[in-house]
Design an enzyme around this catalytic site. Sequence first.
Site, PDB file in Angstrom:
ATOM      1  N   ASP A 236      -6.110  11.370  11.169  1.00 25.80           N
ATOM      2  CA  ASP A 236      -6.083  10.113  10.455  1.00 25.80           C
ATOM      3  C   ASP A 236      -5.350  10.460   8.858  1.00 25.80           C
ATOM      4  O   ASP A 236      -4.928  11.631   8.799  1.00 25.80           O
ATOM      5  CB  ASP A 236      -7.421   9.805   9.842  1.00 25.80           C
ATOM      6  CG  ASP A 236      -8.042  10.724   9.199  1.00 25.80           C
ATOM      7  OD1 ASP A 236      -8.351  11.774   9.758  1.00 25.80           O
ATOM      8  OD2 ASP A 236      -8.980  10.614   8.139  1.00 25.80           O
ATOM      9  N   ASP A 237      -4.713   9.359   8.400  1.00 26.83           N
ATOM     10  CA  ASP A 237      -3.953   9.568   6.979  1.00 26.83           C
ATOM     11  C   ASP A 237      -2.760  10.262   7.235  1.00 26.83           C
ATOM     12  O   ASP A 237      -2.578  11.330   6.304  1.00 26.83           O
ATOM     13  CB  ASP A 237      -4.988  10.002   6.119  1.00 26.83           C
ATOM     14  CG  ASP A 237      -6.338   9.192   5.650  1.00 26.83           C
ATOM     15  OD1 ASP A 237      -6.008   7.901   6.030  1.00 26.83           O
ATOM     16  OD2 ASP A 237      -7.102   9.757   5.106  1.00 26.83           O
ATOM     17  N   ILE A 238      -2.075  10.185   8.367  1.00 26.54           N
ATOM     18  CA  ILE A 238      -0.968  10.700   8.696  1.00 26.54           C
ATOM     19  C   ILE A 238       0.254   9.911   9.062  1.00 26.54           C
ATOM     20  O   ILE A 238      -0.294   8.794   9.383  1.00 26.54           O
ATOM     21  CB  ILE A 238      -1.056  11.979   9.520  1.00 26.54           C
ATOM     22  CG1 ILE A 238      -1.304  11.553  10.898  1.00 26.54           C
ATOM     23  CG2 ILE A 238      -2.062  13.181   9.046  1.00 26.54           C
ATOM     24  CD1 ILE A 238      -1.314  12.494  12.105  1.00 26.54           C
TER      25      ILE A 238
END
Length: 889
Positions: free
Chosen positions: A300-302
């Site tokens: 996540d958060d990439i």
Amino acid sequence: MHRSRTAAATALALALAVAPLLGMAGPPGAAAPARTARAGAAPAISPTPQSVRPRTDRVTLTPAVTVVAGPKADAAAVALVEESLHDAGAERVVRSGQAPAGRQLTVYVDGTEAARALAELGAGSSADLPAEGYALAVGDGRIALSGRDATGTYYAAQSLRQLLPHRDHPGAQIRGTAVRDWPATPLRGVIEGFYGTPWSHRARLDQLDFYGAHKMNLYVYSPKDDAYLREKWRDPYPADRLAEIKELVDRARERHVEFTYALSPGLSVCYSSDADLTALTAKFRTLWDIGVRTFAVPLDDISYTDWNCAADKDRFGTGGGAAGAAQAHLLNRVNREFIATHPGAQPLQMVPTEYYDVKPSPYKKALATQLDKDVLVEWTGVGVIAPTMTVAQARQAREVFGHPILTWDNYPVNDYVTNRLLLGPFNGREKGLPAQLAGITANPMIQPAASKLALHTVADYAWNDTAYDARASWGAAIEELAGGDARTAEALRAFADTGYASSLNPEQAPELAAALAEFGKGGPARKLDAVLRTLQDAPGVLRDRLPDRGFVEDSGPWLDAARAWGVAARTALRLVEATRAGQDAEAWRLRQRVPELVRTATSFVYVDMAGKRVPVLVADGVLDTFVDDALAGYDRALGVAGRPAASTDLSVYQDNAPSRMTDGDDATYFWSGAGPAAGAFVGLDLHAERPLGTVTLTMGKSGSPEDYLHHGVLEYSSDHKTWRRLAAFDGTPEVTVEPPAGTTARYVRARATQGQDNWLVVREFAVAGTDRVTVAGGPPAAPGSALRSAADGDPATVYRAARAAQPGEALEFTPDTPRTARSVTVLRPPGAPAGAARVAVRTGGSWHTLGTLSGALSRFAAGDGAIEGVRLMWRAGAAAPAVNEVILR
């Protein structure tokens, strides 16, 4: 002894194969779900068991108690039983292979004797319960408990702990009870996945104790500050860091909690690289060697549109579907080459890059079709912070991802609102949801101990959603954290109420708001004062008496703010009473005191890991509104407009609250936390219908000059329902409008007519009255003050002279048009000297002396005729004068 791997595998197999289709089935002949215990019944067990049947008998706790444990009984469960018996008043607890002769209390833990006693006492067998289920019975002079597996036995011991009293001597009477219990979903726990100040090692150990006590069986270690999980994921841990993690793993094992190690390589991994796969599995192997058996790979958060290596683009192509294929490729290799080759390893978990919705996409399709089917996919619901989560959404998530779903529920996490503690219950999750899931994990707050109130309710819901009641669970969490002390519980409830609101609980401070509403409808002031007094005193009580010192430490600035707001609100209440009673001098004294108390209440800050000082909020929108209304009520009674109340439907960035656009200070501002959509607004409540003078809206600021409404309208209304256009504006951050003569309104707003990406800054939003007063004369105003403050309609602003008055010097007030008034009132700061000035009015072209200023509030009969002016003729040599307001009424 750790939770049996067979039990864990059975639980997850059920989740993978059955839950998404049918929901978890209860055991044969299962009783109806339990209800909250009645007054006088046995102590409530938390989480609420699936089935509880009261018996008519009681068991006496004798001075000596024998524990008969089966040969395979869980050691942690047996130790917990013995500890609980000592806490209940037993003087001697003896472990034996058989029950002693005589009337001594015997407790059976697992084994043949326990099974026989459970059957005879009506609790049935634990053998036909789901994984982690248990049976527990109290009656006929004995206690018996047994689990479907080792973890079930441990949970039975936790339930017995709650049934037993806390006493320092034997003789307690324990009500007869038969319990059959099992979890609604296999995995239940917490993911430490927030951004911001990380938990300490001590706090993590304490959390694991808490999870075990609340039948939560999963802890995901994913702190964003651990560089060895993210930026340095390829590097081995230093020995001291690895030793700390091992201590966590060992504590988790003791508490029957699965420690999950979550490695996040997405910032730099090359999905097709054999070297990176080797680095990832080598990292996992070091954690395996210290006892970790559950692993996760959050992605996540990439960015999944920018490759970290050219080889990935060459192999997988571009776009979301290519990213999903690349991630599936890496995860499948981890699953087959590490998880499958390590007997006892639990199913691999992953967090997709698209983790927050159920919309079909090429990325999700790639995961659904290419990722190994036994990999658990974590999902936050519909939205990063989902206000609600339904059975239908969970089924959609299972369908679109094509895998069992483990929720990553972003509550009570507060890394996006670090000025708040989120202390309300787990809410908005539909009954029946847990049966559709492989499990539920909650992302907690930056403050570990303060998270326990919400996590208690998460545990209750995840174990038995059918019986879950959010408010009842919240109350039980407060009672538990207060250690059973009534005064501490009252204080904690009052404080927790001030942090109740969140995306899951939209009502802020519901109990305090109800008390204020009752007062507003004519309720007695003494009743409201008692509520506010409890809030004012709560921080001191909690600091003195709350057993969990971590909660006090976590909540420090919020406790300080709560006490200060209690003082401010009680003072505002006295202001309301004095205003109603016509106690002019007392009311004015209180009116001047309240703003300083509010400044104190808003001065407390949380200091984050970067050293930023973030002003904290408690019961915002409730306490501050009550105080503002009290001030506005006093101002209306005086006959002045007072400071307008600002509002908006936009989110607020950090502490840049709407009130800053009406504070008269161009250096402060309201700042939204997102770009306004069409229809978004900022508005003013003028407190009463009145003529509208010049309307000014000053937007944007240095550093972000484009943060203004690029396309909007100014509108006004008398009832906040029917709005009329005043003017439209486009492409300008500064708007000035002269309303048509005779225009009156109570409400004014600026509304966006088009959506925009830029956020919104409003430095000042003001509406002048048509009955303006010009102020002239002297002495000149001191820096930061102004002559106009003495007649601006706001008693909170003050004209302060730069020096003492000189002979013949006077301050003169001239209304735009002569005004008929019965009185002239002069308001000055506390301690203002008597005799500082003579007060005169001009009527019919002539000046007439009314009298001499007597103190902070001086009121004079105005006489006959329309007043053309007011003059304060200062006594020479007196201290530098100051005036809050001159009022004609």
